[in-house]
Design a protein around this motif. Structure first.
Motif, mmCIF file in Angstrom:
data_model
loop_
_atom_site.group_PDB
_atom_site.id
_atom_site.type_symbol
_atom_site.label_atom_id
_atom_site.label_comp_id
_atom_site.label_asym_id
_atom_site.label_seq_id
_atom_site.Cartn_x
_atom_site.Cartn_y
_atom_site.Cartn_z
ATOM 1 N N HIS A 185 -6.316 23.568 5.369
ATOM 2 C CA HIS A 185 -5.362 24.597 5.777
ATOM 3 C C HIS A 185 -5.987 25.467 6.865
ATOM 4 O O HIS A 185 -7.199 25.532 7.011
ATOM 5 N N ARG A 186 -5.122 26.108 7.625
ATOM 6 C CA ARG A 186 -5.548 26.981 8.721
ATOM 7 C C ARG A 186 -4.711 28.251 8.652
ATOM 8 O O ARG A 186 -3.513 28.197 8.414
ATOM 9 N N THR A 187 -5.356 29.392 8.852
ATOM 10 C CA THR A 187 -4.632 30.659 8.941
ATOM 11 C C THR A 187 -5.059 31.367 10.217
ATOM 12 O O THR A 187 -6.175 31.184 10.700
ATOM 13 N N GLU A 188 -4.171 32.162 10.737
ATOM 14 C CA GLU A 188 -4.443 32.909 11.966
ATOM 15 C C GLU A 188 -5.112 34.232 11.586
ATOM 16 O O GLU A 188 -4.552 35.316 11.718
ATOM 17 N N THR A 189 -6.351 34.079 11.069
ATOM 18 C CA THR A 189 -7.090 35.215 10.521
ATOM 19 C C THR A 189 -8.584 35.042 10.774
ATOM 20 O O THR A 189 -9.049 33.957 11.097
ATOM 21 N N ILE A 190 -9.299 36.125 10.590
ATOM 22 C CA ILE A 190 -10.748 36.092 10.441
ATOM 23 C C ILE A 190 -10.981 36.365 8.962
ATOM 24 O O ILE A 190 -10.497 37.360 8.412
ATOM 25 N N ASP A 191 -11.681 35.451 8.288
ATOM 26 C CA ASP A 191 -11.928 35.584 6.856
ATOM 27 C C ASP A 191 -13.427 35.621 6.602
ATOM 28 O O ASP A 191 -14.178 34.857 7.206
ATOM 29 N N TYR A 192 -13.821 36.487 5.687
ATOM 30 C CA TYR A 192 -15.196 36.532 5.221
ATOM 31 C C TYR A 192 -15.178 35.976 3.801
ATOM 32 O O TYR A 192 -14.585 36.582 2.906
ATOM 33 N N GLY A 193 -15.790 34.823 3.594
ATOM 34 C CA GLY A 193 -15.844 34.186 2.286
ATOM 35 C C GLY A 193 -17.251 34.282 1.728
ATOM 36 O O GLY A 193 -18.195 33.786 2.346
ATOM 37 N N ILE A 194 -17.402 34.927 0.581
ATOM 38 C CA ILE A 194 -18.708 35.142 -0.030
ATOM 39 C C ILE A 194 -18.758 34.355 -1.337
ATOM 40 O O ILE A 194 -17.921 34.579 -2.223
ATOM 41 N N VAL A 195 -19.714 33.448 -1.454
ATOM 42 C CA VAL A 195 -19.869 32.705 -2.697
ATOM 43 C C VAL A 195 -20.555 33.630 -3.707
ATOM 44 O O VAL A 195 -21.666 34.091 -3.470
ATOM 45 N N LEU A 196 -19.860 33.884 -4.807
ATOM 46 C CA LEU A 196 -20.394 34.763 -5.847
ATOM 47 C C LEU A 196 -21.099 33.982 -6.951
ATOM 48 O O LEU A 196 -22.070 34.464 -7.523
ATOM 49 N N ALA A 197 -20.578 32.789 -7.255
ATOM 50 C CA ALA A 197 -21.159 31.977 -8.327
ATOM 51 C C ALA A 197 -20.823 30.514 -8.089
ATOM 52 O O ALA A 197 -19.752 30.191 -7.580
ATOM 53 N N GLY A 198 -21.754 29.654 -8.446
ATOM 54 C CA GLY A 198 -21.506 28.226 -8.363
ATOM 55 C C GLY A 198 -21.836 27.633 -7.006
ATOM 56 O O GLY A 198 -22.421 28.272 -6.142
ATOM 57 N N ASP A 199 -21.427 26.376 -6.846
ATOM 58 C CA ASP A 199 -21.637 25.620 -5.613
ATOM 59 C C ASP A 199 -20.290 25.329 -4.982
ATOM 60 O O ASP A 199 -19.340 24.944 -5.677
ATOM 61 N N VAL A 200 -20.212 25.499 -3.672
ATOM 62 C CA VAL A 200 -18.982 25.261 -2.924
ATOM 63 C C VAL A 200 -19.353 24.499 -1.665
ATOM 64 O O VAL A 200 -20.419 24.725 -1.087
ATOM 65 N N VAL A 201 -18.464 23.629 -1.236
ATOM 66 C CA VAL A 201 -18.654 22.911 0.023
ATOM 67 C C VAL A 201 -17.508 23.284 0.951
ATOM 68 O O VAL A 201 -16.331 23.200 0.565
ATOM 69 N N LEU A 202 -17.849 23.719 2.159
ATOM 70 C CA LEU A 202 -16.868 23.978 3.212
ATOM 71 C C LEU A 202 -16.669 22.677 3.977
ATOM 72 O O LEU A 202 -17.631 22.111 4.502
ATOM 73 N N VAL A 203 -15.427 22.193 4.039
ATOM 74 C CA VAL A 203 -15.091 20.960 4.749
ATOM 75 C C VAL A 203 -14.227 21.330 5.950
ATOM 76 O O VAL A 203 -13.231 22.052 5.802
ATOM 77 N N LEU A 204 -14.599 20.847 7.132
ATOM 78 C CA LEU A 204 -13.823 21.107 8.349
ATOM 79 C C LEU A 204 -13.134 19.828 8.806
ATOM 80 O O LEU A 204 -13.509 18.724 8.402
ATOM 81 N N ASP A 205 -12.137 19.993 9.686
ATOM 82 C CA ASP A 205 -11.368 18.824 10.115
ATOM 83 C C ASP A 205 -12.149 17.878 11.017
ATOM 84 O O ASP A 205 -11.689 16.780 11.316
ATOM 85 N N ASP A 206 -13.361 18.252 11.425
ATOM 86 C CA ASP A 206 -14.203 17.309 12.172
ATOM 87 C C ASP A 206 -14.987 16.399 11.229
ATOM 88 O O ASP A 206 -15.783 15.575 11.654
ATOM 89 N N GLY A 207 -14.766 16.579 9.910
ATOM 90 C CA GLY A 207 -15.444 15.764 8.909
ATOM 91 C C GLY A 207 -16.740 16.366 8.401
ATOM 92 O O GLY A 207 -17.347 15.832 7.474
ATOM 93 N N SER A 208 -17.164 17.483 8.986
ATOM 94 C CA SER A 208 -18.419 18.084 8.536
ATOM 95 C C SER A 208 -18.247 18.746 7.177
ATOM 96 O O SER A 208 -17.156 19.199 6.819
#
Length: 169
Positions: A87-110
């Motif tokens: 998904h894409r939003t017309e925003t600037i977002d600050y995402g802070i991992v508080l607990a656990g493991d998360v993977v950021l996936v981008l549309d370039d496959g990274s």
């Protein structure tokens, strides 16, 4: 995971600082793979700072982007082995991992692995969040209304789908 606690400050009739509210997030909504806990939002910049709020700001549809010139703060609990859609939003977002493991996936496959304490500055890109673990993960998000520049709009695919629907309707 427990519902996050929200403490809201303000001013009494004499202008002294006081705690106006102290309790669980006033609004939580679950969708497959995630629970959203709405904590606060503003609908203008600069945000009006009043003695008290005339209404509870979270009493509105749960939308991903903030109002024009607005902000949102929310906590999202990601279920084990869950993945959001791209998904894409017309925003600037600050995402802070508080607990656990998360993977950021981008549309370039990274894919970028994140852990508690890591911060992602999300700048209008097409992305997904993955919890690869067998334990829940928790992230805090501060979303700030933004506008794509003409240069960026010219680079994006013609079928760019900006996510702006309510999640709880």
């Amino acid at each position: 995971m427990s519902v996050p606690r929200r403490v809201v400050t303000g001013h009494d009739a004499d202008g002294r600082s006081v705690v106006l509210a102290d309790g669980p997030a006033p609004k939580s909504h679950s969708i497959p793979g995630a629970t959203f806990h709405e904590l606060w939002n503003t609908a203008a910049a600069p945000a009006p700072v009043r003695r008290t709020e005339p209404d509870e700001p979270t009493e509105r549809p749960l939308v991903t982007p903030p109002d024009p010139n607005g902000t949102i703060i929310r906590i999202v609990d990601l279920e084990p082995r869950s993945r959001s859609p791209l998904h894409r939003t017309e925003t600037i977002d600050y995402g802070i991992v508080l607990a656990g493991d998360v993977v950021l996936v981008l549309d370039d496959g990274s894919e970028t692995a994140l852990r508690a304490g890591d911060v992602v500055v999300q700048r209008g890109t097409d992305h997904a969040w993955v919890n690869p673990a067998d334990e829940p993960a928790r992230m805090a998000f501060v979303l700030v209304d933004g506008r794509f520049t003409e240069e960026l709009t010219g680079l994006l695919p013609a079928e760019t789908n900006v996510f702006d629907q309510a999640l709880d309707e």
